[in-house]
Design a protein around this motif. Structure first.
Motif, short mmCIF file in Angstrom:
data_model
loop_
_atom_site.label_atom_id
_atom_site.label_comp_id
_atom_site.label_asym_id
_atom_site.label_seq_id
_atom_site.Cartn_x
_atom_site.Cartn_y
_atom_site.Cartn_z
N ARG A 19 -13.97 -15.61 -8.26
CA ARG A 19 -14.27 -14.03 -7.90
C ARG A 19 -15.74 -13.67 -7.99
O ARG A 19 -16.60 -13.08 -7.47
CB ARG A 19 -13.54 -13.17 -8.66
N LEU A 20 -16.51 -14.58 -9.12
CA LEU A 20 -17.87 -14.04 -9.52
C LEU A 20 -18.78 -14.56 -8.22
O LEU A 20 -19.67 -13.92 -8.06
CB LEU A 20 -18.18 -14.80 -10.58
N GLU A 21 -18.18 -15.64 -7.68
CA GLU A 21 -19.23 -16.06 -6.27
C GLU A 21 -18.61 -15.39 -5.14
O GLU A 21 -19.13 -15.68 -4.07
CB GLU A 21 -19.22 -17.59 -6.41
N GLN A 22 -17.31 -14.93 -5.12
CA GLN A 22 -16.88 -14.14 -4.03
C GLN A 22 -16.50 -15.33 -2.72
O GLN A 22 -16.85 -14.95 -1.81
CB GLN A 22 -17.87 -12.89 -3.18
N ARG A 38 -15.29 -16.19 2.48
CA ARG A 38 -15.57 -14.91 1.61
C ARG A 38 -14.42 -14.33 0.93
O ARG A 38 -13.45 -13.83 1.83
CB ARG A 38 -16.65 -14.05 2.44
N SER A 40 -13.10 -10.51 -1.36
CA SER A 40 -13.48 -9.46 -2.33
C SER A 40 -12.78 -9.39 -3.30
O SER A 40 -11.65 -10.40 -3.50
CB SER A 40 -13.27 -8.20 -1.17
N TYR A 41 -12.92 -8.39 -4.16
CA TYR A 41 -12.05 -8.26 -5.49
C TYR A 41 -10.65 -7.84 -5.15
O TYR A 41 -9.78 -8.17 -5.75
CB TYR A 41 -12.62 -6.99 -6.14
N LEU A 42 -10.17 -7.52 -3.82
CA LEU A 42 -9.20 -7.25 -3.48
C LEU A 42 -8.23 -8.36 -2.81
O LEU A 42 -7.00 -8.46 -2.54
CB LEU A 42 -9.04 -6.26 -2.47
N SER A 43 -8.90 -9.59 -2.64
CA SER A 43 -8.26 -10.53 -2.03
C SER A 43 -7.33 -11.46 -2.86
O SER A 43 -7.52 -11.38 -4.04
CB SER A 43 -9.46 -11.87 -1.54
N GLU A 44 -6.50 -12.05 -2.21
CA GLU A 44 -5.37 -12.91 -2.85
C GLU A 44 -5.48 -14.25 -2.08
O GLU A 44 -6.09 -14.44 -1.04
CB GLU A 44 -4.01 -12.31 -2.94
#
Length: 85
Positions: A19-22, A38, A40-44
């Motif tokens: 998550r830090l590197e997306q 790529r 995002s913070y919403l991705s699973e």
């Protein structure tokens, strides 16, 4: 764990998300096919897998466009190359 599109092995695909590197990484434990996309913070994990499925289908569609009409593959065929986004 997901099923592999290339070797057809069930629950052989692992998804790791940094998550830090997306970036989301996907790799099959059996045939070693890999993919990254790529996130995002919403991705699973399922989102990375879905991106892989979409990229594979798009690659097959583009490949089928380059083949003469008499040599077309069956719909839904899958290539054996890994793809990256």
């Amino acid at each position: 764990m997901f099923d592999c599109l290339f070797c057809q092995t069930g629950k052989a695909v692992e998804v790791k998300m940094v998550r830090l590197e997306q970036i989301g990484f996907l790799k099959c434990r059996v045939c070693n096919v890999s993919f990254q996309s790529r996130i995002s913070y919403l991705s699973e994990a399922v989102d990375v897998y879905s991106d892989w499925v979409d990229e594979t289908e798009e690659a097959n569609f583009r490949k089928d466009d380059d083949i003469p009409a008499g040599d077309l593959k069956a719909p839904g065929s899958v290539t054996a190359a890994s793809s990256t986004k």
